[in-house]
Design a protein around this motif. Sequence first.
Motif, PDB file in Angstrom:
ATOM      1  N   HIS A 278       0.842  -1.189   0.000  1.00 26.59           N
ATOM      2  CA  HIS A 278       0.000   0.000   0.000  1.00 26.59           C
ATOM      3  C   HIS A 278       0.884   1.249   0.000  1.00 26.59           C
ATOM      4  O   HIS A 278       1.917   1.283   0.661  1.00 26.59           O
TER       5      HIS A 278
ATOM      6  N   TYR B 270     -13.921   6.904   2.476  1.00 24.39           N
ATOM      7  CA  TYR B 270     -13.291   7.348   3.714  1.00 24.39           C
ATOM      8  C   TYR B 270     -13.142   6.158   4.652  1.00 24.39           C
ATOM      9  O   TYR B 270     -14.128   5.535   5.045  1.00 24.39           O
ATOM     10  N   ASP B 271     -11.903   5.824   4.958  1.00 27.34           N
ATOM     11  CA  ASP B 271     -11.572   4.709   5.854  1.00 27.34           C
ATOM     12  C   ASP B 271     -12.276   3.415   5.440  1.00 27.34           C
ATOM     13  O   ASP B 271     -12.767   2.666   6.281  1.00 27.34           O
ATOM     14  N   ASN B 272     -12.334   3.159   4.141  1.00 25.03           N
ATOM     15  CA  ASN B 272     -12.995   1.973   3.599  1.00 25.03           C
ATOM     16  C   ASN B 272     -11.937   1.063   2.979  1.00 25.03           C
ATOM     17  O   ASN B 272     -11.427   1.333   1.893  1.00 25.03           O
ATOM     18  N   ARG B 273     -11.613  -0.019   3.686  1.00 27.48           N
ATOM     19  CA  ARG B 273     -10.542  -0.917   3.230  1.00 27.48           C
ATOM     20  C   ARG B 273     -10.994  -1.875   2.131  1.00 27.48           C
ATOM     21  O   ARG B 273     -10.179  -2.638   1.614  1.00 27.48           O
TER      22      ARG B 273
ATOM     23  N   TRP C 166     -13.480   4.666  -4.278  1.00 33.38           N
ATOM     24  CA  TRP C 166     -12.746   5.260  -3.168  1.00 33.38           C
ATOM     25  C   TRP C 166     -13.705   5.550  -2.033  1.00 33.38           C
ATOM     26  O   TRP C 166     -14.910   5.722  -2.231  1.00 33.38           O
TER      27      TRP C 166
ATOM     28  N   ARG D  96      -8.312   4.405  -0.564  1.00 34.17           N
ATOM     29  CA  ARG D  96      -8.826   4.686   0.782  1.00 34.17           C
ATOM     30  C   ARG D  96      -8.281   6.024   1.272  1.00 34.17           C
ATOM     31  O   ARG D  96      -7.090   6.322   1.101  1.00 34.17           O
TER      32      ARG D  96
ATOM     33  N   ARG E 159      -4.323   1.112  -2.459  1.00 35.76           N
ATOM     34  CA  ARG E 159      -4.275  -0.259  -1.943  1.00 35.76           C
ATOM     35  C   ARG E 159      -4.148  -1.301  -3.054  1.00 35.76           C
ATOM     36  O   ARG E 159      -4.214  -2.496  -2.802  1.00 35.76           O
TER      37      ARG E 159
ATOM     38  N   PRO F 187      -7.530   7.575   4.656  1.00 36.79           N
ATOM     39  CA  PRO F 187      -7.460   7.232   6.082  1.00 36.79           C
ATOM     40  C   PRO F 187      -7.881   8.413   6.955  1.00 36.79           C
ATOM     41  O   PRO F 187      -7.776   9.575   6.552  1.00 36.79           O
TER      42      PRO F 187
END
Length: 467
Positions: free
Chosen positions: A277, A345-348, A343, A353, A367, A355
């Motif tokens: 990443h 927000y804080d979504n893996r 894309w 992403r 990622r 962060p």
Amino acid sequence: MAKRSKGAQKTQATAPRGVTSLTEAKAWMASRGITEIECTVPDLAGVARGKIMPASKFFSSPVMNLPLSVFFQTISGEYPDYEGLVDSVIADSDLVLEPDLATLCSVPWAQDPTAQVIHDAYHRDGRPVELAPRQVLRHVISLYEKKGWKPVVAPEIEFYLVEPNTDPDYPLKPPVGRSGRPEIGRQSYSIQAVNEFDALFEDIYDYSEAQGLEIDTLIHEDGAAQMEINLRHGDPLVLADQVFLFKRTIREAALAHKIYATFMAKPIANEPGSAMHIHQSVINTATGRNLFSDEDGDPTPEFFSFIAGHQKYLPSVMCIMAPYVNSYRRLTRDSMAPINLQWGYDNRTAGLRVPPSTPEARRLENRVPSSDANPYLAIAASLACGYLGLTENLRATDPIDGDAKNLDFDLPRGLLEAVAAFQDSEPLAEVLGERFVSAYAAVKQAEFETFMRVISPWEREYLLLNV
């Protein structure tokens, strides 16, 4: 996890990493009793090529020569057809490799006192070698500099520890730890699972400290004996150098414990793949502020253009982000890896992403790349996508809140498809260099042909008696 190495209390005569002149380099080596120096240059695969020479010879002639073919060699040791890729006059000529003394550091696992230094490749007329990964990254950084921007990156590298495997027909297995048992179930973020290999990681920390490399954190990832090392953010070239050195450091430390460390993207069939990443931000050099945040701390239009550049151009650089046939085994719907360019927000589950962070640290995490990627080229390609998004003023899609892996594939499913997309992108050829694009594509196509000579167990299992 942050440990102080066993040798940390020792006072060193000079800095552990990097000098600015040959005079300083000579003093640096003398203070350590260095007798040999490894002069390396990373090739297209990120493999260290070069020469080992006595320290005295290095100082009498610090510039070395290697043939241009060093940047055409495939991972299996073969070469594509040069015709049309290079001028006939220089096809078999030597390159001039000059040391970057800022990278000078020790080789802590060597039996005799040994140093290493990374070199830059130039043609004899002084032009940078367009195919050299370090020069490709330098060029992309220079494009940012011309706009008054300074890119900042922080890589995260995943890898597996496995039992020694000398027969490629046999699948890989997790190694036996200090308990005398291999890891069976998945142990995400387990401290105890990391402690199974405490002696190995102590050596990794000691080796890293001796080379002036900075580990931010070490964690256990999702797979059996799968680990991740995070590096501190900084200059893209410096961080690419660190990943280049870290990979070798981790492999050498593991070998000393009779374990293999592998950066294959998908080394074990039923375990998650390994990623690299890349966290990225951009500084406005005139103001010193993060280009992605305004004075109120809100995201700027430039931030969303940077994201949009990745959404548009990442499919065209997938043969860099996922450089081998094995890399695409990681990018499947039932794995932890992304399959599209959503894309969030804080979504893996998304390929891109954002962060949680302060406005000053606002960044985008790519990622998509796998851990087998050349760090210089992966960082260069990712920054190239962002650069094109900024300069083309692209607009990102809306962020996704749910599971992005339930959506359709956006990424190429195989190496040849990825190479074709790479060759078809004129904007990327302008940013990365047309000659580099042609040569890199030729090497990837040659590697695919090598792969096609191998008959897999799946073919013997399902086709031998059924068709």
